[in-house]
Scaffold this motif. Structure first.
Motif, PDB file in Angstrom:
ATOM      1  N   ALA A 172       0.837  -1.208   0.000  1.00  0.00           N
ATOM      2  CA  ALA A 172       0.000   0.000   0.000  1.00  0.00           C
ATOM      3  C   ALA A 172       0.867   1.251   0.000  1.00  0.00           C
ATOM      4  O   ALA A 172       0.562   2.229  -0.688  1.00  0.00           O
ATOM      5  CB  ALA A 172      -0.912  -0.011   1.231  1.00  0.00           C
ATOM      6  N   ARG A 173       1.936   1.223   0.776  1.00  0.00           N
ATOM      7  CA  ARG A 173       2.773   2.424   0.829  1.00  0.00           C
ATOM      8  C   ARG A 173       3.440   2.691  -0.509  1.00  0.00           C
ATOM      9  O   ARG A 173       3.568   3.844  -0.941  1.00  0.00           O
ATOM     10  CB  ARG A 173       3.787   2.314   1.975  1.00  0.00           C
ATOM     11  CG  ARG A 173       3.088   2.494   3.340  1.00  0.00           C
ATOM     12  CD  ARG A 173       4.063   2.579   4.472  1.00  0.00           C
ATOM     13  NE  ARG A 173       4.802   1.327   4.631  1.00  0.00           N
ATOM     14  CZ  ARG A 173       5.782   1.144   5.492  1.00  0.00           C
ATOM     15  NH1 ARG A 173       6.171   2.140   6.276  1.00  0.00           N
ATOM     16  NH2 ARG A 173       6.375  -0.017   5.587  1.00  0.00           N
ATOM     17  N   ASP A 174       3.865   1.623  -1.197  1.00  0.00           N
ATOM     18  CA  ASP A 174       4.442   1.808  -2.538  1.00  0.00           C
ATOM     19  C   ASP A 174       3.388   2.331  -3.516  1.00  0.00           C
ATOM     20  O   ASP A 174       3.685   3.143  -4.400  1.00  0.00           O
ATOM     21  CB  ASP A 174       4.996   0.483  -3.077  1.00  0.00           C
ATOM     22  CG  ASP A 174       6.203   0.016  -2.281  1.00  0.00           C
ATOM     23  OD1 ASP A 174       6.770   0.817  -1.510  1.00  0.00           O
ATOM     24  OD2 ASP A 174       6.561  -1.174  -2.416  1.00  0.00           O
ATOM     25  N   MET A 175       2.147   1.856  -3.345  1.00  0.00           N
ATOM     26  CA  MET A 175       1.069   2.317  -4.230  1.00  0.00           C
ATOM     27  C   MET A 175       0.825   3.812  -4.017  1.00  0.00           C
ATOM     28  O   MET A 175       0.683   4.563  -4.989  1.00  0.00           O
ATOM     29  CB  MET A 175      -0.209   1.507  -3.980  1.00  0.00           C
ATOM     30  CG  MET A 175      -1.333   1.822  -4.959  1.00  0.00           C
ATOM     31  SD  MET A 175      -2.768   0.740  -4.795  1.00  0.00           S
ATOM     32  CE  MET A 175      -2.292  -0.647  -5.826  1.00  0.00           C
ATOM     33  N   LEU A 176       0.823   4.250  -2.770  1.00  0.00           N
ATOM     34  CA  LEU A 176       0.626   5.680  -2.491  1.00  0.00           C
ATOM     35  C   LEU A 176       1.739   6.508  -3.140  1.00  0.00           C
ATOM     36  O   LEU A 176       1.472   7.528  -3.784  1.00  0.00           O
ATOM     37  CB  LEU A 176       0.584   5.934  -0.979  1.00  0.00           C
ATOM     38  CG  LEU A 176       0.532   7.411  -0.571  1.00  0.00           C
ATOM     39  CD1 LEU A 176      -0.708   8.099  -1.129  1.00  0.00           C
ATOM     40  CD2 LEU A 176       0.575   7.560   0.958  1.00  0.00           C
ATOM     41  N   THR A 177       2.983   6.064  -2.975  1.00  0.00           N
ATOM     42  CA  THR A 177       4.112   6.808  -3.561  1.00  0.00           C
ATOM     43  C   THR A 177       3.956   6.913  -5.078  1.00  0.00           C
ATOM     44  O   THR A 177       4.121   7.991  -5.659  1.00  0.00           O
ATOM     45  CB  THR A 177       5.444   6.104  -3.214  1.00  0.00           C
ATOM     46  OG1 THR A 177       5.536   6.035  -1.797  1.00  0.00           O
ATOM     47  CG2 THR A 177       6.636   6.847  -3.767  1.00  0.00           C
ATOM     48  N   ALA A 178       3.599   5.799  -5.712  1.00  0.00           N
ATOM     49  CA  ALA A 178       3.474   5.798  -7.177  1.00  0.00           C
ATOM     50  C   ALA A 178       2.324   6.707  -7.625  1.00  0.00           C
ATOM     51  O   ALA A 178       2.434   7.414  -8.634  1.00  0.00           O
ATOM     52  CB  ALA A 178       3.251   4.373  -7.685  1.00  0.00           C
ATOM     53  N   VAL A 179       1.231   6.700  -6.869  1.00  0.00           N
ATOM     54  CA  VAL A 179       0.091   7.559  -7.224  1.00  0.00           C
ATOM     55  C   VAL A 179       0.491   9.025  -7.077  1.00  0.00           C
ATOM     56  O   VAL A 179       0.208   9.850  -7.962  1.00  0.00           O
ATOM     57  CB  VAL A 179      -1.137   7.219  -6.354  1.00  0.00           C
ATOM     58  CG1 VAL A 179      -2.204   8.297  -6.459  1.00  0.00           C
ATOM     59  CG2 VAL A 179      -1.713   5.863  -6.746  1.00  0.00           C
ATOM     60  N   GLU A 180       1.169   9.351  -5.984  1.00  0.00           N
ATOM     61  CA  GLU A 180       1.567  10.754  -5.790  1.00  0.00           C
ATOM     62  C   GLU A 180       2.509  11.205  -6.902  1.00  0.00           C
ATOM     63  O   GLU A 180       2.433  12.345  -7.365  1.00  0.00           O
ATOM     64  CB  GLU A 180       2.212  10.923  -4.404  1.00  0.00           C
ATOM     65  CG  GLU A 180       1.147  10.912  -3.297  1.00  0.00           C
ATOM     66  CD  GLU A 180       1.719  11.022  -1.893  1.00  0.00           C
ATOM     67  OE1 GLU A 180       2.820  10.481  -1.655  1.00  0.00           O
ATOM     68  OE2 GLU A 180       1.056  11.646  -1.042  1.00  0.00           O
ATOM     69  N   GLN A 181       3.372  10.288  -7.353  1.00  0.00           N
ATOM     70  CA  GLN A 181       4.294  10.634  -8.444  1.00  0.00           C
ATOM     71  C   GLN A 181       3.558  10.825  -9.763  1.00  0.00           C
ATOM     72  O   GLN A 181       4.042  11.528 -10.647  1.00  0.00           O
ATOM     73  CB  GLN A 181       5.374   9.558  -8.587  1.00  0.00           C
ATOM     74  CG  GLN A 181       6.477   9.727  -7.544  1.00  0.00           C
ATOM     75  CD  GLN A 181       7.444   8.552  -7.496  1.00  0.00           C
ATOM     76  OE1 GLN A 181       7.304   7.579  -8.241  1.00  0.00           O
ATOM     77  NE2 GLN A 181       8.431   8.625  -6.607  1.00  0.00           N
ATOM     78  N   ALA A 182       2.394  10.195  -9.891  1.00  0.00           N
ATOM     79  CA  ALA A 182       1.629  10.298 -11.145  1.00  0.00           C
ATOM     80  C   ALA A 182       0.794  11.585 -11.207  1.00  0.00           C
ATOM     81  O   ALA A 182       0.272  11.929 -12.260  1.00  0.00           O
ATOM     82  CB  ALA A 182       0.727   9.082 -11.307  1.00  0.00           C
ATOM     83  N   LEU A 183       0.661  12.275 -10.091  1.00  0.00           N
ATOM     84  CA  LEU A 183      -0.091  13.542 -10.070  1.00  0.00           C
ATOM     85  C   LEU A 183       0.787  14.651 -10.636  1.00  0.00           C
ATOM     86  O   LEU A 183       2.009  14.537 -10.602  1.00  0.00           O
ATOM     87  CB  LEU A 183      -0.519  13.871  -8.635  1.00  0.00           C
ATOM     88  CG  LEU A 183      -1.466  12.869  -7.970  1.00  0.00           C
ATOM     89  CD1 LEU A 183      -1.769  13.300  -6.548  1.00  0.00           C
ATOM     90  CD2 LEU A 183      -2.756  12.700  -8.772  1.00  0.00           C
ATOM     91  N   PRO A 184       0.232  15.751 -11.128  1.00  0.00           N
ATOM     92  CA  PRO A 184      -1.196  16.060 -11.186  1.00  0.00           C
ATOM     93  C   PRO A 184      -1.943  15.307 -12.283  1.00  0.00           C
ATOM     94  O   PRO A 184      -1.349  14.902 -13.279  1.00  0.00           O
ATOM     95  CB  PRO A 184      -1.202  17.565 -11.470  1.00  0.00           C
ATOM     96  CG  PRO A 184       0.100  17.847 -12.152  1.00  0.00           C
ATOM     97  CD  PRO A 184       1.077  16.853 -11.615  1.00  0.00           C
TER      98      PRO A 184
END
Ligand code: CTP
Ligand code: CA
Length: 222
Positions: A78-90
């Motif tokens: 989950a923590r890796d998923m959060l990091t990857a999502v934040e990197q994909a923003l905006p």
């Protein structure tokens, strides 16, 4: 020729999608996970790409091919998923279809746990970050439209309404994942679209059709 504003309504828009389960390590060879197949999330990523969007799909471990025309980021926890999502923003739109593990093991063993006279180990857990809530409440990079899912086995609509408020998302796609429904791992899904406007129940249909209908709805709401 069909009007591209109708057939490809997401041209020029960036869409982030999460899919699949996460895996939370217990020791170097063991983990906790869940039965999510990733079929619904992957279908959404594909439908968004077909609608013309630039799509980043952040997925946990699944037995599915990467959808064509989509940037796929493979993660485990989950923590890796959060990091990857934040990197994909905006992004203009974020759709959270992943079945994220709610908890992870507090102290991951550095070496394989062994059987012994002390008996089975006790595992202590800590809560994982809520990726949807983090993005929906992001101070500077909140996407214009944030869509969550609600996996429920009882009181589907009431629980989904509570999640809509608690997580700060614009839409919740609620589905009954009780074993008898065959939704987890299956090819069809019955969903309820919950928003501030109320609840709309869609007839049972394939996950590909749910994905296309959801992308059409989201494009309309932008
Ligand atoms: N979600 C997330 N990060 C988490 C947990 C959930 O992004 N750590 C997202 C899921 O992808 C989904 C939505 O939140 O879009 C709801 O997930 P669900 O498991 O149904 O709800 P929870 O808030 O975790 O509550 P519970 O499992 O207790 O019902
Ligand atoms: Ca959960």
């Amino acid at each position: 020729m069909q009007d591209p504003a109708v057939s490809r309504p997401l041209v020029g828009k960036r869409v982030v999608v999460t899919s699949g389960p996460t895996r939370e390590a217990i020791d170097p060879v063991r983990y906790l996970s869940n039965n999510s197949s990733g079929k619904q999330g992957h279908a959404i990523a594909k439908a968004a790409a077909e609608a013309g969007a630039e799509v980043v799909l952040v997925t946990g471990p699944v037995n599915l091919p990467d959808p064509v025309g989509v940037t796929v980021v493979h993660v485990e926890s989950a923590r890796d998923m959060l990091t990857a999502v934040e990197q994909a923003l905006p992004a203009t739109i974020a759709i959270f279809a992943a079945a994220v593990a709610d908890w992870r093991v507090a102290d991951v063993a550095g070496a394989k746990l062994k059987k012994g006279p002390a008996g089975p180990p006790s595992l202590a857990f800590v809560e994982n970050p809520d990726i949807l809530a983090t993005v929906a409440k992001h101070p500077s990079k909140r996407p214009q439209l944030v869509v969550g899912f609600a996996a429920e086995t009882e009181a589907v609509i009431d629980n989904a309404r509570a999640k809509l408020a608690r997580k700060g998302s614009d839409l919740i796609v609620a589905n009954d994942v009780g074993v008898a429904t065959g939704t987890f791992g299956g090819d069809a899904n019955t969903v309820h679209i919950v928003s501030a406007d109320g609840v709309e129940t869609w007839a049972r249909q394939s996950k590909d059709d749910v994905a296309r209908a959801l992308i059409a709805l989201v494009a309309k709401r932008l």
